[in-house]
Design a protein around this motif. Structure first.
Motif, PDB file in Angstrom:
ATOM      1  N   ALA A  85      35.006  52.654  33.510  1.00  0.00           N
ATOM      2  CA  ALA A  85      34.271  52.903  34.740  1.00  0.00           C
ATOM      3  C   ALA A  85      35.185  53.398  35.867  1.00  0.00           C
ATOM      4  O   ALA A  85      36.387  53.130  35.879  1.00  0.00           O
ATOM      5  CB  ALA A  85      33.559  51.627  35.170  1.00  0.00           C
ATOM      6  N   GLU A  86      34.569  54.107  36.812  1.00  0.00           N
ATOM      7  CA  GLU A  86      35.278  54.649  37.978  1.00  0.00           C
ATOM      8  C   GLU A  86      34.440  54.440  39.236  1.00  0.00           C
ATOM      9  O   GLU A  86      33.214  54.490  39.180  1.00  0.00           O
ATOM     10  CB  GLU A  86      35.499  56.154  37.828  1.00  0.00           C
ATOM     11  CG  GLU A  86      36.278  56.560  36.604  1.00  0.00           C
ATOM     12  CD  GLU A  86      36.298  58.069  36.389  1.00  0.00           C
ATOM     13  OE1 GLU A  86      37.258  58.535  35.759  1.00  0.00           O
ATOM     14  OE2 GLU A  86      35.361  58.773  36.839  1.00  0.00           O
ATOM     15  N   ASP A  88      34.286  55.653  43.479  1.00  0.00           N
ATOM     16  CA  ASP A  88      34.769  56.518  44.556  1.00  0.00           C
ATOM     17  C   ASP A  88      34.699  55.758  45.870  1.00  0.00           C
ATOM     18  O   ASP A  88      33.639  55.253  46.241  1.00  0.00           O
ATOM     19  CB  ASP A  88      33.907  57.781  44.687  1.00  0.00           C
ATOM     20  CG  ASP A  88      33.989  58.675  43.466  1.00  0.00           C
ATOM     21  OD1 ASP A  88      35.066  58.744  42.851  1.00  0.00           O
ATOM     22  OD2 ASP A  88      32.975  59.309  43.129  1.00  0.00           O
ATOM     23  N   ALA A 101      30.019  56.016  45.139  1.00  0.00           N
ATOM     24  CA  ALA A 101      29.429  56.170  43.809  1.00  0.00           C
ATOM     25  C   ALA A 101      30.265  55.416  42.783  1.00  0.00           C
ATOM     26  O   ALA A 101      31.475  55.247  42.957  1.00  0.00           O
ATOM     27  CB  ALA A 101      29.352  57.643  43.410  1.00  0.00           C
ATOM     28  N   ARG A 103      30.681  55.458  38.457  1.00  0.00           N
ATOM     29  CA  ARG A 103      30.331  56.128  37.204  1.00  0.00           C
ATOM     30  C   ARG A 103      30.701  55.210  36.049  1.00  0.00           C
ATOM     31  O   ARG A 103      31.830  54.723  35.974  1.00  0.00           O
ATOM     32  CB  ARG A 103      31.071  57.460  37.078  1.00  0.00           C
ATOM     33  CG  ARG A 103      30.563  58.517  38.055  1.00  0.00           C
ATOM     34  CD  ARG A 103      31.410  59.780  38.038  1.00  0.00           C
ATOM     35  NE  ARG A 103      32.804  59.538  38.369  1.00  0.00           N
ATOM     36  CZ  ARG A 103      33.271  59.295  39.600  1.00  0.00           C
ATOM     37  NH1 ARG A 103      32.448  59.241  40.631  1.00  0.00           N
ATOM     38  NH2 ARG A 103      34.561  59.098  39.807  1.00  0.00           N
ATOM     39  N   TYR A 105      30.865  54.822  31.873  1.00  0.00           N
ATOM     40  CA  TYR A 105      30.999  55.607  30.644  1.00  0.00           C
ATOM     41  C   TYR A 105      30.924  54.667  29.438  1.00  0.00           C
ATOM     42  O   TYR A 105      31.883  54.561  28.673  1.00  0.00           O
ATOM     43  CB  TYR A 105      32.332  56.367  30.646  1.00  0.00           C
ATOM     44  CG  TYR A 105      32.463  57.357  31.772  1.00  0.00           C
ATOM     45  CD1 TYR A 105      32.014  58.662  31.622  1.00  0.00           C
ATOM     46  CD2 TYR A 105      33.048  56.990  32.991  1.00  0.00           C
ATOM     47  CE1 TYR A 105      32.146  59.584  32.659  1.00  0.00           C
ATOM     48  CE2 TYR A 105      33.175  57.896  34.024  1.00  0.00           C
ATOM     49  CZ  TYR A 105      32.719  59.186  33.847  1.00  0.00           C
ATOM     50  OH  TYR A 105      32.840  60.096  34.869  1.00  0.00           O
ATOM     51  N   ILE A 140      24.776  54.620  41.016  1.00  0.00           N
ATOM     52  CA  ILE A 140      25.543  54.271  39.828  1.00  0.00           C
ATOM     53  C   ILE A 140      25.090  55.227  38.730  1.00  0.00           C
ATOM     54  O   ILE A 140      23.921  55.228  38.344  1.00  0.00           O
ATOM     55  CB  ILE A 140      25.321  52.805  39.417  1.00  0.00           C
ATOM     56  CG1 ILE A 140      25.755  51.880  40.555  1.00  0.00           C
ATOM     57  CG2 ILE A 140      26.069  52.489  38.121  1.00  0.00           C
ATOM     58  CD1 ILE A 140      25.381  50.432  40.367  1.00  0.00           C
ATOM     59  N   PHE A 141      26.015  56.049  38.294  1.00  0.00           N
ATOM     60  CA  PHE A 141      25.709  57.058  37.284  1.00  0.00           C
ATOM     61  C   PHE A 141      26.155  56.552  35.910  1.00  0.00           C
ATOM     62  O   PHE A 141      27.188  55.887  35.796  1.00  0.00           O
ATOM     63  CB  PHE A 141      26.415  58.378  37.610  1.00  0.00           C
ATOM     64  CG  PHE A 141      26.021  58.943  38.936  1.00  0.00           C
ATOM     65  CD1 PHE A 141      24.805  59.584  39.106  1.00  0.00           C
ATOM     66  CD2 PHE A 141      26.864  58.821  40.036  1.00  0.00           C
ATOM     67  CE1 PHE A 141      24.430  60.101  40.341  1.00  0.00           C
ATOM     68  CE2 PHE A 141      26.504  59.335  41.276  1.00  0.00           C
ATOM     69  CZ  PHE A 141      25.283  59.979  41.421  1.00  0.00           C
ATOM     70  N   HIS A 142      25.379  56.898  34.882  1.00  0.00           N
ATOM     71  CA  HIS A 142      25.659  56.457  33.521  1.00  0.00           C
ATOM     72  C   HIS A 142      25.887  57.662  32.632  1.00  0.00           C
ATOM     73  O   HIS A 142      25.069  58.590  32.621  1.00  0.00           O
ATOM     74  CB  HIS A 142      24.484  55.633  32.977  1.00  0.00           C
ATOM     75  CG  HIS A 142      24.160  54.462  33.838  1.00  0.00           C
ATOM     76  ND1 HIS A 142      23.261  54.537  34.882  1.00  0.00           N
ATOM     77  CD2 HIS A 142      24.635  53.200  33.851  1.00  0.00           C
ATOM     78  CE1 HIS A 142      23.190  53.368  35.478  1.00  0.00           C
ATOM     79  NE2 HIS A 142      24.019  52.540  34.870  1.00  0.00           N
ATOM     80  N   PHE A 143      26.975  57.633  31.894  1.00  0.00           N
ATOM     81  CA  PHE A 143      27.317  58.684  30.937  1.00  0.00           C
ATOM     82  C   PHE A 143      27.607  58.008  29.592  1.00  0.00           C
ATOM     83  O   PHE A 143      28.750  57.925  29.157  1.00  0.00           O
ATOM     84  CB  PHE A 143      28.529  59.486  31.431  1.00  0.00           C
ATOM     85  CG  PHE A 143      28.309  60.115  32.781  1.00  0.00           C
ATOM     86  CD1 PHE A 143      27.626  61.301  32.900  1.00  0.00           C
ATOM     87  CD2 PHE A 143      28.765  59.478  33.933  1.00  0.00           C
ATOM     88  CE1 PHE A 143      27.417  61.891  34.149  1.00  0.00           C
ATOM     89  CE2 PHE A 143      28.551  60.051  35.186  1.00  0.00           C
ATOM     90  CZ  PHE A 143      27.867  61.251  35.296  1.00  0.00           C
TER      91      PHE A 143
END
Length: 149
Positions: A85-86, A88, A101, A103, A105, A140-143
């Motif tokens: 995870a990251e 910003d 944000a 992210r 992964y 919160i973005f999910h990849f």
């Protein structure tokens, strides 16, 4: 009906005659003390956890637990779960700032090939259930990725 739970933390800090030190301890009853500082960029001890580390850790940990829960509810056997995870952090000229944000992964390994697509989609449901994600005012973005063994 909502259930309420109370969590407590006790912070301890002492100043030194030279300058304000950023390092301090957080005690939570029955658990090992956390030694915390500011991030290195803010003149903290880089060997210690900082609030930004803890925020990111809370999000990534809560998402994983929520994800494992929804997988178990849907008969998906998760063999392993990893994330890199990251977060910003934006700092303004006046010294204020905020995390803008996060992210995630998540790399998940499951047992059933016929559940792969469902396993991928359950990250959305996990995010909806995550206590920490529901408390954040940033996206919160999910990849995610998924493999079968």
């Amino acid at each position: 009906m909502a259930f309420k739970h109370l969590f407590k933390a006790k912070l301890g800090w002492d100043s030194t005659p030279i300058r304000y030190q950023k390092s301090h301890q957080i005690a939570i009853e029955g658990k090992e003390n956390l030694n915390v500082s500011a991030a290195k960029a803010f003149k903290g001890d880089p060997a210690l956890l900082n609030p930004e580390d803890l925020m990111l850790s809370a999000v990534v940990s809560c998402h994983m637990m929520s994800y494992l829960y929804v997988c178990s509810q849907n008969g998906i056997e998760v063999i392993s779960y990893q994330d890199n995870a990251e977060a910003d952090l934006e700092v303004l000229h006046d010294g204020s700032g905020r995390i803008t944000a996060i992210r995630l992964y998540p790399k998940v390994v499951i047992r059933q090939i016929d559940k792969m697509e469902e396993a991928m989609h359950l990250h959305k449901k996990a995010n909806e259930l995550c206590f920490i994600a529901n408390s954040c005012n940033f996206p919160i973005f999910h990849f995610p990725s998924c493999e079968v063994v």
